[in-house]
Design a protein around this motif. Structure first.
Motif, PDB file in Angstrom:
ATOM      1  N   VAL A 126       0.819  -1.212   0.000  1.00  0.00           N
ATOM      2  CA  VAL A 126       0.000   0.000   0.000  1.00  0.00           C
ATOM      3  C   VAL A 126       0.852   1.259   0.000  1.00  0.00           C
ATOM      4  N   LEU A 256      -7.743  -3.345   1.277  1.00  0.00           N
ATOM      5  CA  LEU A 256      -7.863  -1.999   1.836  1.00  0.00           C
ATOM      6  C   LEU A 256      -9.280  -1.850   2.377  1.00  0.00           C
ATOM      7  N   TRP A 266      -4.791  -1.803   5.890  1.00  0.00           N
ATOM      8  CA  TRP A 266      -4.379  -2.681   4.790  1.00  0.00           C
ATOM      9  C   TRP A 266      -3.650  -3.861   5.410  1.00  0.00           C
TER      10      TRP A 266
END
Length: 290
Positions: A126, A256, A266
């Motif tokens: 992420v 997410l 995440w």
């Protein structure tokens, strides 16, 4: 009469055998596909778990080369002169491969089997997303789309970014004005009904409700969002612009989410503005974030 009965029986047996073979083949194929899918699922889960624990990931080359490979390498094509002139040339100077041998060599290269082994999929994180705190400085309805807002958002740059969001049905325009939001800034810009959108407002969503994610109260435009799943010194820089062919966002998105406290996570680890707090939704919990 007996011959006709035997022929009919043989035909029926053959038909039943072919039908059973076809069914068994289809069953085995389906079972193999399911097993392959399950293996890929567990492989991805393993990669995610290793990333979550801070274990670096490396791509595995599809072909390995070593010094010992030369012993098994195919021999170079042998030059065989076909004329007296070619024989003289080969003894007096550099050998020149005859045309016929060149054609054979080219054909061998062309017909050689290609290495179609799939390349190892690069792991994603992420932290590759350029998520920043933004302030909506102006918002209006899209002139050519009833369901879209056209927003100007300050994300800490020299001028605001134009961002288009499909939030008309979920958030009143009054609630969008002067609102602090979280913006993904490294999506490839794309035109939406004739207007170029330069980012995406991150929202928590269910089939019935959508809420823009809120940054911490003391965050300011341009603050970067980071992930608590990695040590601070280990944060990579976000991608400049996400390459659509690599599908980085599409592979990150499924994990997410909002947790049971309404915090954005995440791989079950919170996203935060470092030193200021977590990203939250107004009321949704255990929902997808996109």
């Amino acid at each position: 009469m007996t011959r006709k009965v035997l022929t009919d029986l043989r035909t029926k047996v053959t038909s039943m055998r072919d039908e059973l073979i076809a069914k068994e083949t289809a069953r085995l194929k389906e079972e193999n596909e399911a097993l392959a899918s399950e293996c890929e699922h567990y492989r991805q889960q393993l990669i995610k778990a290793e990333i979550s624990n801070g274990k670096p990931q490396y791509s595995v080359p599809s072909v390995r080369c070593s010094a010992g490979d030369s012993a098994t390498a195919p021999p170079a094509p042998k030059v065989v002169p076909t004329t007296k002139a070619e024989t003289q040339q080969s003894s007096d100077g550099p050998q020149v491969q005859p045309k016929r041998e060149k054609e054979k060599s080219a054909k061998k290269v062309k017909d050689a089997p290609k290495n179609d082994a799939p390349k190892a999929e690069e792991p994603v994180c992420v932290s590759q997303l350029d998520l920043r705190v933004g302030l909506i400085t102006n918002v209006e309805r899209h002139p050519d789309a009833d369901a879209l807002y056209l927003e100007q958002i300050d994300v800490g740059e020299a001028k605001p970014r134009t961002v288009i969001s499909g939030l008309v049905k979920f958030v009143p325009i009054e609630a969008m004005r002067d609102r602090m939001v979280v913006v993904m800034c490294n999506l490839k810009p794309a035109k939406m009904r004739g207007v170029l959108s330069e980012g995406m407002v991150m929202c928590a969503s269910t089939p019935d409700k959508v809420e823009p994610i809120r940054p911490p109260k003391n965050a300011v435009p341009g603050d970067r969002v980071t992930w608590t799943g990695r040590p601070e010194a280990d944060y990579p820089n976000p991608e400049g612009v996400l390459n659509p062919k690599k599908k980085i966002w599409e592979r990150i998105a499924p994990d997410l989410k909002l947790n049971g406290n309404g915090e954005t996570v995440w791989m079950s680890k919170q996203l935060e503005v470092r030193g200021k707090g977590y990203l939250v939704a107004d009321s949704l919990k255990d929902a997808q974030v996109r």
